[in-house]
Design an enzyme around this catalytic site. Sequence first.
Site, PDB file in Angstrom:
ATOM      1  N   PHE A 114      26.462  48.214  22.526  1.00  4.12           N
ATOM      2  CA  PHE A 114      26.519  47.655  23.870  1.00  4.12           C
ATOM      3  C   PHE A 114      26.968  48.712  24.875  1.00  4.12           C
ATOM      4  CE2 PHE A 114      27.584  44.233  20.932  1.00  4.12           C
ATOM      5  CZ  PHE A 114      26.902  43.122  21.423  1.00  4.12           C
ATOM      6  N   ASP A 115      26.324  48.732  26.044  1.00  2.00           N
ATOM      7  CA  ASP A 115      26.906  49.386  27.204  1.00  2.00           C
ATOM      8  C   ASP A 115      28.063  48.502  27.668  1.00  2.00           C
ATOM      9  OD1 ASP A 115      27.273  51.018  29.478  1.00  2.00           O
ATOM     10  OD2 ASP A 115      25.875  49.808  30.639  1.00  2.00           O
ATOM     11  N   GLY A 116      28.906  49.037  28.560  1.00  2.40           N
ATOM     12  CA  GLY A 116      30.058  48.266  29.032  1.00  2.40           C
ATOM     13  C   GLY A 116      29.802  47.534  30.331  1.00  2.40           C
TER      14      GLY A 116
END
Length: 263
Positions: A114-116
Amino acid sequence: IFNLQALEHVNARLLELYPDDEERFDIVLMTNNHAQVGVRLINSINHYGLTIERFCMTGGKSPIGYLTAYLTNLYLSADSEKVQEAIEAGIASATMFTANKDVAYSDTQLRVAFDGDAVLFSDESELIVKEKGLDTFFEHEQLNENKPLAQGPLKGFLEDLGKLQKKFYAKNERLNCPIRTFLVTARSAASSGARVLKTLRSWGLEVDEALFLAGAPKGPILVKIRPHIFFDDQMFHIEGAQKLGTIAAHVPYGIAQKYHKSA
């Protein structure tokens, strides 16, 4: 989509550990095709040995209205308009993009990256970057280090993965858990990393690995991780991941979409 062998392995392990518990991965094939094509779909699924028991064929209508009824935790589609509709309905969703080269993926451990910001978290911080610059962003993040970020569209999906992981931990299977999660963010650890880790802690969530790239390209790191899927809100990260063989999914949420459309 996901590596179905990895999903089925997770389900098999859960069934072995919890034979009376039905909390496992459940795949629903959703299509706006007419019911008459159902036999062909069933034959194709059986031909490839896939375990998909539930279909939703809407005969030309958008399937988005059925997502809530199916208790959908994550909706994936190649149709960006349907994904946007699902996001606006409050359902975790992303547009799928296949990789440009074949990469070997694990069949025994589901790996999700996941990106944040604007994926797990809100776009609050990205908004500051876009409109006021990096210096203001760093200052803002340090001042608000102990204030949790608001949740983003895929926070609930990470939470769902965490619940399944904890079922393995409860049986002393932490080291052999068949699910592994990754945070892959352009943030710098020193200047803005603490806030995201403290936000996850405040939610009672964790990721197995956190990689802070300080603006470096994500593609080479993803090659090392080899996730079955990587979620990001910015298309240039999706495209960089694709080129190096990562299956990526675009989350159309937040301020980055405004800048992408105007580019």
